[in-house]
Motif scaffolding. Structure first.
Motif, short mmCIF file in Angstrom:
data_model
loop_
_atom_site.label_atom_id
_atom_site.label_comp_id
_atom_site.label_asym_id
_atom_site.label_seq_id
_atom_site.Cartn_x
_atom_site.Cartn_y
_atom_site.Cartn_z
N SER A 1 13.30 44.33 28.74
CA SER A 1 11.95 43.67 29.19
C SER A 1 12.02 43.43 30.75
N LEU A 2 13.05 43.04 31.03
CA LEU A 2 13.45 42.52 32.47
C LEU A 2 13.72 43.57 33.33
N GLY A 3 13.85 44.87 32.81
CA GLY A 3 14.36 46.07 33.42
C GLY A 3 13.66 46.14 34.71
N TRP A 4 12.44 45.69 35.06
CA TRP A 4 11.44 45.89 36.17
C TRP A 4 12.27 45.40 37.42
N LEU A 5 13.03 44.16 37.14
CA LEU A 5 13.55 43.39 38.18
C LEU A 5 14.62 44.33 39.01
N GLN A 6 15.61 45.08 38.14
CA GLN A 6 16.61 46.05 38.57
C GLN A 6 15.85 47.19 39.63
N ILE A 7 15.11 47.78 38.61
CA ILE A 7 14.23 48.84 39.16
C ILE A 7 13.60 48.58 40.57
N ALA A 8 12.89 47.38 40.71
CA ALA A 8 12.37 46.93 42.07
C ALA A 8 13.67 46.68 43.03
N ASN A 9 14.69 46.33 42.73
CA ASN A 9 15.83 45.94 43.37
C ASN A 9 16.14 47.24 43.85
N PHE A 10 16.48 48.27 43.18
CA PHE A 10 16.53 49.55 43.69
C PHE A 10 15.82 50.33 44.54
N LEU A 11 14.63 50.16 44.36
CA LEU A 11 13.39 50.74 45.01
C LEU A 11 13.27 50.01 46.39
N LEU A 12 13.42 48.41 46.63
CA LEU A 12 13.23 47.85 47.80
C LEU A 12 14.55 47.89 48.67
N ALA A 13 15.79 47.93 48.08
CA ALA A 13 16.88 47.78 48.79
C ALA A 13 17.16 49.32 49.28
N GLY A 14 16.76 50.44 48.47
CA GLY A 14 16.68 51.95 48.94
C GLY A 14 15.72 51.84 50.32
N LEU A 15 14.66 51.57 50.05
CA LEU A 15 13.82 51.68 51.22
C LEU A 15 14.31 50.87 52.55
N LEU A 16 14.73 49.75 52.28
CA LEU A 16 15.22 49.11 53.48
C LEU A 16 16.29 49.69 54.03
N THR A 17 17.33 50.48 53.26
CA THR A 17 18.42 51.36 53.84
C THR A 17 17.89 52.48 54.53
N VAL A 18 16.86 53.06 54.18
CA VAL A 18 16.14 54.11 54.70
C VAL A 18 15.56 53.74 56.13
N LEU A 19 14.88 52.75 56.18
CA LEU A 19 14.34 52.18 57.45
C LEU A 19 15.51 51.96 58.43
N GLY A 20 16.66 51.13 57.81
CA GLY A 20 17.51 50.72 58.69
C GLY A 20 18.56 52.03 59.15
N ALA A 21 18.64 53.03 58.40
CA ALA A 21 19.27 54.29 58.82
C ALA A 21 18.63 54.67 60.15
N THR A 22 17.25 54.29 60.45
CA THR A 22 16.55 54.69 61.67
C THR A 22 17.21 54.09 62.91
N GLY B 1 18.81 57.97 47.72
CA GLY B 1 19.43 57.92 46.57
C GLY B 1 19.25 56.70 45.63
N MET B 2 19.28 55.69 46.35
CA MET B 2 18.85 54.27 45.71
C MET B 2 17.44 54.34 45.07
N ILE B 3 16.52 54.81 45.80
CA ILE B 3 15.38 55.03 45.52
C ILE B 3 15.11 55.87 44.23
N ALA B 4 15.77 56.97 44.07
CA ALA B 4 15.57 57.83 43.03
C ALA B 4 16.31 57.33 41.83
N ALA B 5 17.30 56.37 42.06
CA ALA B 5 18.03 55.70 40.88
C ALA B 5 16.95 54.54 40.23
N GLY B 6 16.20 54.12 40.94
CA GLY B 6 15.10 53.14 40.71
C GLY B 6 14.07 53.92 39.89
N VAL B 7 13.81 55.15 40.23
CA VAL B 7 12.74 55.96 39.64
C VAL B 7 13.02 56.41 38.30
#
Length: 228
Positions: A67-88, A113-119
């Motif tokens: 029921s709280l899985g959305w927290l980790q899904i959001a965690n993957f998506l947000l950290a992945g997006l931040l990492t992609v931006l940081g790579a730039t 890959g982190m974003i995909a792991a959240g999807v």
């Protein structure tokens, strides 16, 4: 008679443009700085608080279930997006240096890959969430296969990025960061290998390796941000 030299149009516009670009680069690097601590804190906090979760048996990815899985899904998506931006940001500051092309590219692949792991969410297994039968799932769902593929690509990219950063720092004569880069990459390489082999507490070694390598990328981004 002295004369006053007025700034030309090019000089009056170049300085603000350069300042804006520098500020943008620092902002992008800040994304990479916060990505790893954010992901680690959110993941480990859940590992301590979620009912039925045992880090010695369950990988942190399993937190995407329940029921709280959305927290980790959001965690993957947000950290992945931040990492992609940081790579730039890393690409901007490392351009023209040894490893300056591939290190940012590999960090970006890791972020994707982190974003995909959240999807694609890992299948419930081994008693988590509560009520799930013990042991591995009888069959993997498409999402389970997707999560495994995303994790494999992400880990490989992060390991390679750490070793490329090691070469980057070695060529610059910075022995300490070069050693730290290789240690971080090796921690993930061994941690993931031990987990994949089914070794005891493999989920713990995997978590340690992933967090170590991720945090090192954040440290590199923080150092780059200070000198940007």
């Amino acid at each position: 008679m002295s004369t006053v030299q007025l700034p030309t149009a090019s000089t009056s516009t170049t300085a603000p443009a350069a300042a804006a670009r520098t500020a943008g680069t620092r902002t992008l690097l800040a994304c990479a700085v916060v990505a790893a601590p954010l992901w680690a804190v959110v993941s480990l906090t859940q590992a301590l608080c979620r009912e039925g979760f045992d880090l010695t048996r369950h990988p942190l990815s399993a937190l995407g279930n329940g029921s709280l899985g959305w927290l980790q899904i959001a965690n993957f998506l947000l950290a992945g997006l931040l990492t992609v931006l940081g790579a730039t940001g890393l690409r901007r500051v490392m351009r023209g240096t040894p490893g300056g092309t591939w290190a940012p590219r590999l960090v970006r692949v890791f972020g994707l890959g982190m974003i995909a792991a959240g999807v694609f969410v890992m299948d419930p297994a081994d008693g988590f969430p509560v009520g799930t039968p013990a042991g591995p799932p009888a069959t993997l769902s498409p999402g389970g296969y997707g999560h495994m593929a995303a994790g494999s690509i992400a880990f490989t990219a992060l390991i390679a990025a750490c070793y490329v950063l090691g070469r980057h720092f070695s060529r610059a004569g910075r022995r300490g960061p070069a050693v730290a880069s290789r240690v971080a990459g090796t921690a993930l390489l061994l941690g993931n290998g031990w987990a994949m082999s089914g070794g005891p507490d493999g989920t713990v070694t995997l978590a340690v390796g992933v967090i170590t390598a991720m945090l090192w990328v954040s440290v590199v981004a923080a150092r780059a941000r200070r000198s940007a």
